[in-house]
Every structure is written in structure tokens, then in C-alpha cells.
Design a protein around this motif. Structure first.
Motif, PDB file in Angstrom:
ATOM      1  N   VAL A   1       0.803  -1.224   0.000  1.00 36.44           N
ATOM      2  CA  VAL A   1       0.000   0.000   0.000  1.00 36.44           C
ATOM      3  C   VAL A   1       0.838   1.277   0.000  1.00 36.44           C
ATOM      4  O   VAL A   1       0.545   2.203  -0.774  1.00 36.44           O
ATOM      5  CB  VAL A   1      -1.006  -0.017   1.169  1.00 36.44           C
ATOM      6  N   PRO A   2       1.890   1.418   0.802  1.00 36.11           N
ATOM      7  CA  PRO A   2       2.671   2.658   0.756  1.00 36.11           C
ATOM      8  C   PRO A   2       3.284   2.932  -0.619  1.00 36.11           C
ATOM      9  O   PRO A   2       3.207   4.064  -1.127  1.00 36.11           O
ATOM     10  CB  PRO A   2       3.748   2.431   1.822  1.00 36.11           C
ATOM     11  N   ALA A   3       3.877   1.908  -1.236  1.00 33.43           N
ATOM     12  CA  ALA A   3       4.481   2.100  -2.556  1.00 33.43           C
ATOM     13  C   ALA A   3       3.422   2.378  -3.614  1.00 33.43           C
ATOM     14  O   ALA A   3       3.616   3.194  -4.520  1.00 33.43           O
ATOM     15  CB  ALA A   3       5.303   0.863  -2.937  1.00 33.43           C
ATOM     16  N   MET A   4       2.274   1.698  -3.491  1.00 34.40           N
ATOM     17  CA  MET A   4       1.190   1.950  -4.434  1.00 34.40           C
ATOM     18  C   MET A   4       0.698   3.386  -4.321  1.00 34.40           C
ATOM     19  O   MET A   4       0.482   4.077  -5.324  1.00 34.40           O
ATOM     20  CB  MET A   4       0.030   0.992  -4.174  1.00 34.40           C
ATOM     21  N   SER A   5       0.520   3.875  -3.104  1.00 36.92           N
ATOM     22  CA  SER A   5       0.056   5.245  -2.890  1.00 36.92           C
ATOM     23  C   SER A   5       1.031   6.248  -3.506  1.00 36.92           C
ATOM     24  O   SER A   5       0.610   7.206  -4.187  1.00 36.92           O
ATOM     25  CB  SER A   5      -0.086   5.530  -1.386  1.00 36.92           C
ATOM     26  N   GLU A   6       2.320   6.027  -3.295  1.00 31.18           N
ATOM     27  CA  GLU A   6       3.327   6.944  -3.836  1.00 31.18           C
ATOM     28  C   GLU A   6       3.281   6.974  -5.360  1.00 31.18           C
ATOM     29  O   GLU A   6       3.334   8.041  -5.982  1.00 31.18           O
ATOM     30  CB  GLU A   6       4.712   6.511  -3.358  1.00 31.18           C
TER      31      GLU A   6
ATOM     32  N   ALA B   1       2.468   3.062 -14.168  1.00 35.76           N
ATOM     33  CA  ALA B   1       3.681   2.254 -14.150  1.00 35.76           C
ATOM     34  C   ALA B   1       4.892   3.159 -14.073  1.00 35.76           C
ATOM     35  O   ALA B   1       4.847   4.316 -14.494  1.00 35.76           O
ATOM     36  CB  ALA B   1       3.760   1.372 -15.387  1.00 35.76           C
ATOM     37  N   THR B   2       5.973   2.620 -13.532  1.00 40.21           N
ATOM     38  CA  THR B   2       7.206   3.396 -13.435  1.00 40.21           C
ATOM     39  C   THR B   2       7.987   3.403 -14.740  1.00 40.21           C
ATOM     40  O   THR B   2       8.846   4.252 -14.940  1.00 40.21           O
ATOM     41  CB  THR B   2       8.124   2.821 -12.340  1.00 40.21           C
TER      42      THR B   2
ATOM     43  N   ARG C   1      11.767  -8.843  -9.466  1.00 37.89           N
ATOM     44  CA  ARG C   1      12.331  -9.943  -8.676  1.00 37.89           C
ATOM     45  C   ARG C   1      12.860  -9.487  -7.330  1.00 37.89           C
ATOM     46  O   ARG C   1      13.043 -10.297  -6.414  1.00 37.89           O
ATOM     47  CB  ARG C   1      13.440 -10.641  -9.474  1.00 37.89           C
ATOM     48  N   ASP C   2      13.089  -8.160  -7.190  1.00 40.18           N
ATOM     49  CA  ASP C   2      13.545  -7.633  -5.903  1.00 40.18           C
ATOM     50  C   ASP C   2      12.392  -7.179  -5.019  1.00 40.18           C
ATOM     51  O   ASP C   2      12.606  -6.614  -3.948  1.00 40.18           O
ATOM     52  CB  ASP C   2      14.504  -6.460  -6.130  1.00 40.18           C
ATOM     53  N   GLY C   3      11.178  -7.405  -5.487  1.00 33.10           N
ATOM     54  CA  GLY C   3      10.009  -7.044  -4.689  1.00 33.10           C
ATOM     55  C   GLY C   3       9.562  -5.610  -4.836  1.00 33.10           C
ATOM     56  O   GLY C   3       8.631  -5.178  -4.148  1.00 33.10           O
ATOM     57  N   ARG C   4      10.201  -4.840  -5.738  1.00 34.22           N
ATOM     58  CA  ARG C   4       9.809  -3.440  -5.916  1.00 34.22           C
ATOM     59  C   ARG C   4       8.525  -3.342  -6.738  1.00 34.22           C
ATOM     60  O   ARG C   4       8.395  -3.998  -7.761  1.00 34.22           O
ATOM     61  CB  ARG C   4      10.926  -2.672  -6.622  1.00 34.22           C
TER      62      ARG C   4
ATOM     63  N   LEU D   1      -7.617  14.627  -6.393  1.00 33.94           N
ATOM     64  CA  LEU D   1      -7.173  13.244  -6.230  1.00 33.94           C
ATOM     65  C   LEU D   1      -5.941  13.222  -5.339  1.00 33.94           C
ATOM     66  O   LEU D   1      -4.813  13.368  -5.802  1.00 33.94           O
ATOM     67  CB  LEU D   1      -6.881  12.596  -7.587  1.00 33.94           C
ATOM     68  N   GLY D   2      -6.177  13.047  -4.038  1.00 35.71           N
ATOM     69  CA  GLY D   2      -5.094  13.014  -3.069  1.00 35.71           C
ATOM     70  C   GLY D   2      -5.076  11.691  -2.326  1.00 35.71           C
ATOM     71  O   GLY D   2      -5.631  10.685  -2.772  1.00 35.71           O
ATOM     72  N   GLN D   3      -4.475  11.706  -1.135  1.00 30.20           N
ATOM     73  CA  GLN D   3      -4.341  10.483  -0.355  1.00 30.20           C
ATOM     74  C   GLN D   3      -5.698   9.895   0.026  1.00 30.20           C
ATOM     75  O   GLN D   3      -5.852   8.668   0.102  1.00 30.20           O
ATOM     76  CB  GLN D   3      -3.523  10.761   0.914  1.00 30.20           C
ATOM     77  N   ASP D   4      -6.693  10.757   0.220  1.00 31.63           N
ATOM     78  CA  ASP D   4      -8.006  10.231   0.574  1.00 31.63           C
ATOM     79  C   ASP D   4      -8.603   9.403  -0.567  1.00 31.63           C
ATOM     80  O   ASP D   4      -9.344   8.440  -0.340  1.00 31.63           O
ATOM     81  CB  ASP D   4      -8.960  11.359   0.973  1.00 31.63           C
ATOM     82  N   TRP D   5      -8.265   9.766  -1.819  1.00 23.14           N
ATOM     83  CA  TRP D   5      -8.715   8.967  -2.963  1.00 23.14           C
ATOM     84  C   TRP D   5      -8.047   7.591  -2.956  1.00 23.14           C
ATOM     85  O   TRP D   5      -8.708   6.569  -3.162  1.00 23.14           O
ATOM     86  CB  TRP D   5      -8.392   9.706  -4.257  1.00 23.14           C
ATOM     87  N   VAL D   6      -6.756   7.558  -2.681  1.00 29.00           N
ATOM     88  CA  VAL D   6      -6.042   6.281  -2.615  1.00 29.00           C
ATOM     89  C   VAL D   6      -6.607   5.425  -1.485  1.00 29.00           C
ATOM     90  O   VAL D   6      -6.809   4.215  -1.632  1.00 29.00           O
ATOM     91  CB  VAL D   6      -4.529   6.510  -2.428  1.00 29.00           C
ATOM     92  N   ASP D   7      -6.879   6.055  -0.338  1.00 28.65           N
ATOM     93  CA  ASP D   7      -7.460   5.312   0.789  1.00 28.65           C
ATOM     94  C   ASP D   7      -8.810   4.709   0.403  1.00 28.65           C
ATOM     95  O   ASP D   7      -9.137   3.578   0.785  1.00 28.65           O
ATOM     96  CB  ASP D   7      -7.629   6.235   1.995  1.00 28.65           C
ATOM     97  N   ALA D   8      -9.601   5.455  -0.373  1.00 28.95           N
ATOM     98  CA  ALA D   8     -10.901   4.947  -0.814  1.00 28.95           C
ATOM     99  C   ALA D   8     -10.730   3.747  -1.746  1.00 28.95           C
ATOM    100  O   ALA D   8     -11.522   2.788  -1.697  1.00 28.95           O
ATOM    101  CB  ALA D   8     -11.690   6.055  -1.520  1.00 28.95           C
TER     102      ALA D   8
END
Length: 441
Positions: free
Chosen positions: A287-292, A363-364, A338-341, A305-312
Motif C-alpha cells: 500500500v505505501p508504494a502503491m500510494s506513492e 507504471a514506473t 524480482r527484488d520485490g519493488r 485526487l489526493g491520499q483520501d482517494w487512494v485510501d478509498a
């Protein structure tokens, strides 16, 4: 694509002709293998192993439409910034040393002695797909080629060159190429004589010449257009790395739709490897990496569209077990290496009409986005269906989406922010088998 980018978000000499020998070897055991018909877009390299020769040829009718025509159809200006392939063979002829009924054929520059062949081939191949005076078209582009490639009447074109696939006795096909000011090259047209279609690899030889030429000219892209009346050529171009950018109705002939295609010849940025990438469901640790990632992609182009949107979104994901459309549940799919990122995110949920909304889709890097788009159909609509997403305009994201069969539905100015225009993309999948092959409808 930067981290957080939204992802909805030379003349032809005899020696040069020896490319044909290579193509012939590649095709020796595959000449009767038709294209698999699944319409899958292959890599940007010519995949000569399961493809039949292009039917008639890509012709642009002098127009720049990003669509290659094979069956003698004029691509009407496919500008793809591409290099000269020095021997793309359609109809079985290999580029630079093809054995056509015992004769040695190669790709060389057209001469005045070839004029009658060029005029006849244009007149025979193009009328089924394009309007216009095709003999006058042939004379105009041949005259420009013979005048050193200078287009005295061109606006965007800087140089025009024409090559023929021939042996000492017979001409088999022709390709005309236009170098543009934008550092692109248009195929306009590529044609193979009807007598030799399906018998040689001439289409491959001529297409190879086109790509080699374009690369040597420093082109960024090679492009063409193909008529809907010429499905074999459309299939041939897609199997050789061209991507459908879209279509236009009655662009070159009344009542006929023209497809626009392109092939990128340069690499704007290094593409990370897809090896080691996995698409799976979101877990709490993500969740933290997804939010970022999501906020980096959407906050700059969307209001509210801020953190409250991600929380929803996360709360909707935790309601997924209900499978109740009225509770607006979401499935969240992530790409990890493969490194879990965490390198990509897609939240999907059903709409009342049966479509699947994919927002956010981020996507990054292009490799992670491509992996996500490859796996999503089987995960969200294994029995077939329609997916759609909203993305800010971005050239890298556009290329990846198009390569996976997505197309633009609408431009939505001000939908998410007054000074931004959002793009709605969609893809229809026939069934789970089709989705794994990249088929669309």
C-alpha cells in the motif's frame, strides 16, 4: 516515461541485395505458414518465421497516413521514420539474391528503363483501394526520384527515393519512400506484381529495404497507411512490427476506411527488461508504494485526487469479496520485480454496462506497463469483454497501449483539471485465449 507516469496515461547495389539470401534461408521451411490470424502485434524486428509474404504492397498514394498496403494497395503516406531494409520480401522473394524461377533478384534503385513497369504496377494494384490517377502518381514520384530525390513541390518531404526488386530479366515489385522534415519516412507505396504475390518473398525484401533506408537517413519512425479492403497487407505489416495508430473513414477512397500504422526506429529511452516481473494481487505491504506511485502519476494532472482517494481505493479493494457492483468494489493488480519493488498498479471494477473500468493504471516504466497490459485481460475478463481507462496524454504510454491493441475512444478536455485533457482508451477482448495472443476486435 518517468516514475509515476500515468499509463492510462546507399543506394541498392548488387552487393547490398544479398540481404535476400538471408531472408530466403529464414523462410525456407516456412513459406506455406500463413499468419496465425490473431492480429498480434509482434516486436519491432521483422519476425520472418511464421509470416507469409505481403499480398500486394503498401501504397500511400502520396499521402501520409501511417498505413501500409500490401495487395497492391497504396499506403497513402505511411511515414514511419524508418530505415531502409534493403530487401523486404513480399511474395517470396528474398532481398538481394532471391531465386525467382531460377533468376537472381535483388533490390536496386529504379531507373528510367523501369518506368513502364512502375506505371503498370501502380495502375493495376491501387484502384481497388485508392482513388486518383495512379499513372500520374507513378510518374510524379518516379520523376522526383530520377531528379536526385528532390521533391520540388513538396511541403513536408525533403527527399523521395524509389527501389525495385528485379533480376536481369524481370521486375517483381517496387517501394517508394519519402523522407520528411520531421525525421520520419513514409512508405508510399510498396507494391508486388500480382503475378508473383504469394510466390516470392518480395514484400519482405522491399520492406527490409525501406527500413534500412530509413535508419540510414536517421529517421525516428517509419509509417504508412493500409486500406480496410486489403486485410492481408494490414496483417503483414503488423506481423513485421508496425502498430495500428487508428483509422479514418473515406481518407483516400469514398466508403473505405484507412488504417494508419507506424514503427518506431529509435529508442527514446532504455527499456527495462520484462524478465522477472510478476503481476499479482495487492497485499497490505504494497500500500505505501502503491500510494506513492498513484499520487505521483495523477496529482499533477487531476484536481481533488489526493491520499483520501487512494485510501478509498484500498477500502474498495477490501470489499472485493462481495462481488457486488453496487458496492463499487475494486480489484487491484500490481507489478513487482524480482527484488520485490512495486513498478505498476491497475485498479479494475465492473460498470453497469458490463465494461471494466481500469483507473488508476500507472507504471514506473514501459516494461512494467507492458507486463500489466499483457496480464490484465486474463485476470479481469477471461471470457471476453471490454476494458477502458483514462490517461493523460503521453507519447510513451500511447505507444505501449497501441502495441497492446488499445484504441482512443474520446478526448476529455477539463474532465479532471481545467488545463489538462484526459484521453479515454479501450480494448475489447474476445476470450481468454485471444487475450493471451493479443487479439482484439
Amino acid at each position: 516515461m518517468r516514475d509515476g507516469t500515468a499509463a492510462s496515461p546507399a543506394e541498392g547495389s548488387r552487393a547490398g541485395g544479398l540481404v535476400i539470401d538471408r531472408i530466403t534461408r529464414d523462410h525456407r521451411d516456412h513459406r506455406d505458414d500463413g499468419d496465425d490470424g490473431d492480429g498480434r502485434v509482434q516486436s519491432a524486428h521483422h519476425d520472418h518465421h511464421q509470416h507469409r509474404d505481403a499480398p500486394d504492397g503498401v501504397d500511400t498514394n502520396g499521402t501520409d497516413t501511417n498505413g501500409a498496403d500490401t495487395n497492391g494497395a497504396d499506403t497513402n503516406g505511411a511515414d514511419t521514420n524508418g530505415a531502409d531494409t534493403n530487401g523486404a520480401d513480399t511474395n517470396g522473394a528474398d532481398t538481394n539474391g532471391v531465386d525467382t524461377n531460377g533468376a537472381d533478384a535483388w533490390v536496386r534503385p529504379v531507373t528510367e528503363e523501369d518506368r513502364q513497369f512502375v506505371r503498370a504496377l501502380f495502375a493495376e494494384s491501387l484502384p481497388d483501394h485508392y482513388s486518383g490517377d495512379h499513372v500520374a502518381h507513378a510518374d510524379r514520384v518516379l520523376d522526383a526520384h530520377l531528379a536526385g530525390g528532390v521533391d520540388q513541390d513538396g511541403h513536408f518531404s525533403l527527399q523521395q527515393r524509389m527501389f525495385v526488386l528485379a533480376d536481369a530479366r524481370t521486375c517483381y515489385g517496387v517501394v517508394h519512400l519519402v523522407c520528411k522534415r520531421q525525421r520520419t519516412v513514409k512508405i508510399s507505396p510498396l507494391l508486388v506484381s500480382p503475378s508473383y504475390r504469394g510466390r516470392l518473398l518480395g514484400g519482405y525484401a522491399l520492406l527490409a529495404k525501406a527500413e534500412d533506408f530509413a535508419r540510414a537517413a536517421g529517421a525516428r519512425q517509419l509509417y504508412c497507411t493500409v486500406s480496410e479492403t486489403n486485410p492481408a497487407t494490414l496483417r503483414f505489416m503488423r506481423l513485421n512490427g508496425f502498430v495500428v495508430a487508428g483509422s479514418a473513414y473515406e481518407q483516400y477512397k469514398p466508403g473505405v476506411r484507412e488504417f494508419m500504422l507506424y514503427k518506431v526506429l529509435n529508442s527514446p529511452e532504455p527499456a527495462p527488461e520484462r524478465d522477472g516481473l510478476t503481476v499479482r494481487d495487492l497485499v497490505d505491504a504494497d500500500v505505501p508504494a502503491m500510494s506513492e506511485l498513484v499520487l505521483a502519476a495523477f496529482e499533477p494532472v487531476c484536481v481533488g485526487l489526493g491520499q483520501d482517494w487512494v485510501d478509498a481505493l484500498v477500502r474498495a479493494y477490501r470489499r472485493r469479496h462481495t462481488r457486488d457492483l453496487n458496492q463499487k468494489y475494486r480489484d487491484i493488480h500490481v507489478v513487482v520485480d524480482r527484488d520485490g519493488r512495486l513498478r505498476g498498479v491497475a485498479a479494475t471494477g465492473p460498470k453497469k454496462g458490463g465494461s471494466i473500468k481500469v483507473v488508476p493504471l500507472c507504471a514506473t516504466d514501459p516494461a512494467a506497463l507492458s507486463e500489466l497490459l499483457t496480464r490484465l485481460p486474463g485476470r479481469v475478463c477471461p471470457d471476453g469483454g471490454r476494458m477502458y481507462s483514462h490517461q493523460p496524454p503521453d507519447p510513451t504510454v500511447t505507444r505501449v497501449l497501441q502495441a497492446h491493441g488499445w484504441s482512443v475512444d474520446a478526448l476529455l478536455p477539463g474532465a479532471y483539471r481545467d488545463d489538462q485533457c484526459m484521453v479515454q482508451w479501450s480494448r475489447c477482448v474476445e476470450d481468454a485465449g485471444a487475450s493471451t495472443r493479443g487479439e482484439t476486435r
